[in-house]
Design a protein around this motif. Structure first.
Motif, PDB file in Angstrom:
ATOM      1  N   SER A 258       0.856  -1.181   0.000  1.00 32.95           N
ATOM      2  CA  SER A 258       0.000   0.000   0.000  1.00 32.95           C
ATOM      3  C   SER A 258       0.895   1.235   0.000  1.00 32.95           C
ATOM      4  O   SER A 258       2.092   1.146   0.278  1.00 32.95           O
ATOM      5  N   THR A 259       0.294   2.342  -0.366  1.00 31.51           N
ATOM      6  CA  THR A 259       1.021   3.612  -0.269  1.00 31.51           C
ATOM      7  C   THR A 259       0.241   4.506   0.692  1.00 31.51           C
ATOM      8  O   THR A 259      -0.885   4.173   1.070  1.00 31.51           O
ATOM      9  N   ILE A 260       0.856   5.596   1.076  1.00 30.78           N
ATOM     10  CA  ILE A 260       0.155   6.488   1.998  1.00 30.78           C
ATOM     11  C   ILE A 260      -1.156   6.960   1.375  1.00 30.78           C
ATOM     12  O   ILE A 260      -2.209   6.972   2.016  1.00 30.78           O
ATOM     13  N   ALA A 261      -1.090   7.312   0.089  1.00 32.48           N
ATOM     14  CA  ALA A 261      -2.292   7.802  -0.575  1.00 32.48           C
ATOM     15  C   ALA A 261      -3.373   6.720  -0.639  1.00 32.48           C
ATOM     16  O   ALA A 261      -4.550   6.990  -0.420  1.00 32.48           O
ATOM     17  N   SER A 262      -2.962   5.473  -0.929  1.00 32.43           N
ATOM     18  CA  SER A 262      -3.971   4.408  -1.036  1.00 32.43           C
ATOM     19  C   SER A 262      -4.548   4.078   0.349  1.00 32.43           C
ATOM     20  O   SER A 262      -5.724   3.778   0.479  1.00 32.43           O
ATOM     21  N   LEU A 263      -3.715   4.175   1.385  1.00 30.44           N
ATOM     22  CA  LEU A 263      -4.197   3.952   2.755  1.00 30.44           C
ATOM     23  C   LEU A 263      -5.289   4.958   3.099  1.00 30.44           C
ATOM     24  O   LEU A 263      -6.352   4.604   3.624  1.00 30.44           O
ATOM     25  N   LEU A 264      -5.023   6.212   2.772  1.00 39.87           N
ATOM     26  CA  LEU A 264      -6.005   7.260   3.050  1.00 39.87           C
ATOM     27  C   LEU A 264      -7.304   6.985   2.290  1.00 39.87           C
ATOM     28  O   LEU A 264      -8.393   7.082   2.846  1.00 39.87           O
ATOM     29  N   ALA A 265      -7.167   6.633   1.016  1.00 37.79           N
ATOM     30  CA  ALA A 265      -8.361   6.428   0.204  1.00 37.79           C
ATOM     31  C   ALA A 265      -9.196   5.270   0.749  1.00 37.79           C
ATOM     32  O   ALA A 265     -10.414   5.317   0.751  1.00 37.79           O
ATOM     33  N   ASN A 266      -8.521   4.242   1.254  1.00 35.28           N
ATOM     34  CA  ASN A 266      -9.228   3.063   1.734  1.00 35.28           C
ATOM     35  C   ASN A 266      -9.905   3.277   3.072  1.00 35.28           C
ATOM     36  O   ASN A 266     -10.962   2.731   3.333  1.00 35.28           O
TER      37      ASN A 266
ATOM     38  N   PHE B  72     -10.211   6.355   5.015  1.00 34.56           N
ATOM     39  CA  PHE B  72     -10.643   7.657   5.488  1.00 34.56           C
ATOM     40  C   PHE B  72     -12.137   7.677   5.813  1.00 34.56           C
ATOM     41  O   PHE B  72     -12.558   8.215   6.827  1.00 34.56           O
ATOM     42  N   ALA B  73     -12.944   7.041   4.955  1.00 36.36           N
ATOM     43  CA  ALA B  73     -14.396   7.145   5.098  1.00 36.36           C
ATOM     44  C   ALA B  73     -14.888   6.545   6.417  1.00 36.36           C
ATOM     45  O   ALA B  73     -15.818   7.055   7.035  1.00 36.36           O
ATOM     46  N   GLU B  74     -14.243   5.447   6.880  1.00 38.66           N
ATOM     47  CA  GLU B  74     -14.746   4.771   8.081  1.00 38.66           C
ATOM     48  C   GLU B  74     -13.974   5.134   9.339  1.00 38.66           C
ATOM     49  O   GLU B  74     -14.303   4.671  10.413  1.00 38.66           O
ATOM     50  N   ALA B  75     -12.917   5.924   9.182  1.00 41.63           N
ATOM     51  CA  ALA B  75     -12.046   6.132  10.332  1.00 41.63           C
ATOM     52  C   ALA B  75     -12.595   7.200  11.265  1.00 41.63           C
ATOM     53  O   ALA B  75     -13.358   8.077  10.885  1.00 41.63           O
ATOM     54  N   GLY B  76     -12.209   7.099  12.535  1.00 38.00           N
ATOM     55  CA  GLY B  76     -12.556   8.122  13.515  1.00 38.00           C
ATOM     56  C   GLY B  76     -11.516   8.102  14.605  1.00 38.00           C
ATOM     57  O   GLY B  76     -10.677   7.193  14.671  1.00 38.00           O
ATOM     58  N   GLY B  77     -11.520   9.107  15.456  1.00 35.71           N
ATOM     59  CA  GLY B  77     -10.648   9.120  16.614  1.00 35.71           C
ATOM     60  C   GLY B  77      -9.188   9.058  16.246  1.00 35.71           C
ATOM     61  O   GLY B  77      -8.732   9.741  15.325  1.00 35.71           O
ATOM     62  N   LEU B  78      -8.442   8.219  16.959  1.00 35.88           N
ATOM     63  CA  LEU B  78      -6.994   8.140  16.765  1.00 35.88           C
ATOM     64  C   LEU B  78      -6.654   7.620  15.372  1.00 35.88           C
ATOM     65  O   LEU B  78      -5.637   8.001  14.790  1.00 35.88           O
ATOM     66  N   GLN B  79      -7.505   6.760  14.814  1.00 34.18           N
ATOM     67  CA  GLN B  79      -7.221   6.238  13.471  1.00 34.18           C
ATOM     68  C   GLN B  79      -7.243   7.364  12.453  1.00 34.18           C
ATOM     69  O   GLN B  79      -6.339   7.483  11.610  1.00 34.18           O
ATOM     70  N   LEU B  80      -8.267   8.242  12.572  1.00 27.95           N
ATOM     71  CA  LEU B  80      -8.360   9.374  11.659  1.00 27.95           C
ATOM     72  C   LEU B  80      -7.148  10.274  11.826  1.00 27.95           C
ATOM     73  O   LEU B  80      -6.531  10.736  10.853  1.00 27.95           O
TER      74      LEU B  80
END
Lengths: 268, 322
Positions: free
Chosen positions: B272-280, B282-290
């Protein structure tokens, strides 16, 4: 194929053209050039703009080959060898016959590398430092640049750049140096320096120079060819040689009226 | 303006020397307007950096610089690190450059020399620049349906024959770092070839003539004079392409496999790349993960910043006036 050019019979006539016509596509740029160019002399081509003097000059080292539509009729002999024979490689020709251009055109490299460029292409194995120094000395620019050989050639002044280009041409030890209006972009002092330099260089080299400057031709050259241009009924301009004589004859007692008018400054 | 010396001075000679107030005001206003646009861009850039940094702050406090050296991305335990993504970003970009730089410069040379008649050359230049206009999701889908099936047998053969080389040591599973690298190579090709071509075309003809005049062949002239003279422009294009490759998201996400760890040195691994990680995520993340995703974004931001500063430095250092 290289051997044809490398060991020509040494004669006093370096170039001889026979009925040379030069074309760009269908357009006849220059017609009927018949001249001999003598060893260790400075031959000047003068004439009004567009008369084909540079075109003829560029035929002598086959630089016109880079223009796709270019071709010639007639023959150019270099020490008796047909320069445009099919087995002659233009790259080899240009190694024997150097060129100095109208605009100083040093490479965007160091002064040292500018000089060393040609010899390196030829696989020069000797003492490069020495070759660079002698070339720069011969071109009368050593004193100006000896402390800054690592500086860019393009950072020099115009006159210095042109002498650097002459040094660069000398470094490959050509037999002939062609000069295409070498002083037209230079100031009067740099011009005089280059003219003095030509007198030095003609001990070792044959020089053919195109110039717009009649004083320069009369001061510096041994023989002068006067080119003129005629316009045909379709408005196409074709250059031709009016007169080719020892310089003092051409300037003092020209045979043709056109020459007389041109050298006395009445047209051109 | 010209004054006729024979004319008597007119009654109010100075009047015509002054411009009207409106005229001068418009001049000033135009200056302010363009200035506002210019500074506006800088403000937006800084604003983004500040916002991202603010959102990343909890993760920065929690993980510190260790975030960059840990490859544990674990939403269950709420422990995060982006080493695997940094690795994926750099390796895919590197593969892309290795493929695209020689091809791109080759294309640029082919299209800048007089090999082709203009009638053929112009459409060709246009078509290569058109490659840059293809949306990246189209590249991604093309990658999934065309490129990966095409690469699979080749990758399998490389793995079976040269598996002892660490680069080919894992069995290909379809998507992977290699596919992402090749997609990126195609995507950055037009940048490299277009900018390199401009740089090559800008080398003045008189230098070329000088080289021919000394008895150089075409190839000697190209490699010893033209390319060195165009060097800074070519490097500039490569760096721009590198920035693009590191930030590219959609196409990479579709073909890289999205595995959040480094399994081996093999390019057939999924990654994975940083950009692909974000794309995957971002929509469901919250809190510390975000917050950690933001920290990842911030590190990508710095990575591209470094590349661009480096590019600027190289362009200045090697730029040549003719």
């Amino acid at each position: 194929m290289a051997s044809n050019v490398q060991s020509p019979t040494q004669t006093d006539t370096v170039f001889r053209t026979e009925n040379l016509d030069i074309y760009y596509g269908d357009f006849k740029a220059v017609r009927d050039v018949n001249i001999d160019i003598q060893k260790n002399q400075i031959t000047a081509f003068i004439g009004p703009s567009g008369c084909g003097k540079s075109t003829v000059l560029r035929c002598f080292n086959r630089l016109n080959d880079l223009i796709k539509s270019f071709h010639i009729n007639g023959t150019i002999y270099y020490h008796g060898q047909d320069l445009y024979a099919p087995d002659i490689d233009p790259v080899e020709v240009r190694r024997q016959i150097g060129m100095v251009f109208q605009q100083p055109n040093p490479f965007p490299k160091t002064i040292y590398d500018n000089i060393a460029y040609g010899p390196r292409l030829l696989g020069f194995k000797g003492d490069m430092d020495e070759l660079v120094e002698t070339s720069l000395r011969k071109a009368a620019i050593w004193e100006d640049v000896k402390d800054k050989l690592k500086a860019l050639g393009t950072d020099l002044s115009g006159g210095q750049q042109q002498r650097l280009c002459i040094a660069r041409a000398i470094a490959v030890k050509p037999e002939v140096i062609l000069m295409d209006e070498p002083c037209s972009a230079l100031d009067p002092i740099s011009t005089l320096k280059i003219e003095d330099l030509m007198q030095e260089l003609k001990q070792d080299y044959t020089i053919v120079i195109v110039t717009h400057n009649m004083q320069q031709a009369s001061r510096a050259s041994d023989r002068t060819a006067f080119f003129n241009v005629e316009t045909n009924e379709k408005g196409k301009r074709t250059g031709y040689i009016v007169e080719y004589e020892p310089t003092e004859v051409l300037f003092q007692s020209p045979r043709e009226k056109a020459t007389q008018e041109y050298v006395s400054g009445r047209f051109g | 303006m010209t004054m006729n010396p024979d004319m008597p001075p007119s009654a109010a000679p100075m009047q015509s020397w002054r411009r009207s107030d409106t005229d001068r005001f418009l001049d000033k206003a135009f200056l302010w307007l363009t200035g506002a646009f210019g500074y506006g861009v800088i403000a937006v850039l800084l604003g983004i950096a500040v916002q991202v940094a603010k959102a990343a702050w909890p993760a920065i406090q929690q993980f510190g610089l260790g975030f960059l050296t840990s490859q544990r991305w674990d939403p269950v335990q709420n422990v995060y690190g982006v080493l695997a993504q940094l690795y994926g970003t750099l390796v895919t970009a590197l593969i892309a450059l290795l493929i695209a730089v020689p091809i791109g410069i080759g294309i640029a040379l082919f299209l800048s020399e007089d090999f082709l008649p203009d009638a053929v050359k112009r459409p060709l230049v246009f078509m290569i620049e058109l490659l840059a206009a293809v949306p990246s999701v189209v590249y991604g889908v093309w990658g999934v349906y065309v490129l990966i099936p095409f690469l699979n047998p080749i990758a399998r053969w490389l793995n079976q024959s040269f598996g002892w080389i660490p680069l080919f040591s894992s069995a290909p599973a379809g998507p992977g770092i290699h596919a992402a690298g090749i997609i990126l190579a195609i995507m950055i090709l037009p940048i490299i070839s277009a900018i390199s071509r401009d740089a090559l075309v800008a080398v003045p003809g008189k230098i070329r003539q000088a080289s021919y005049g000394l008895g150089a062949t075409r190839w000697e002239t190209i490699f010893k004079v033209i390319i060195p003279a165009a060097f800074s422009g070519i490097v500039g294009g490569i760096m721009l392409a590198l920035g693009r490759a590191m930030g590219e998201t959609m196409a990479v996400t579709l073909v890289i496999g999205n595995s959040n760890r480094i399994s081996s040195a093999s390019i057939f691994d999924q990654g994975s790349t940083i950009a692909s990680l974000l794309a995957n995520q971002f929509a469901e993340a919250g809190g510390l993960q975000l917050s950690s995703l933001m920290y990842g974004a911030l590190s990508l931001f710095f990575l591209t910043l470094i590349v661009n500063v480096l590019a600027e430095y190289i362009i200045r250092r090697f730029s040549i006036k003719y």
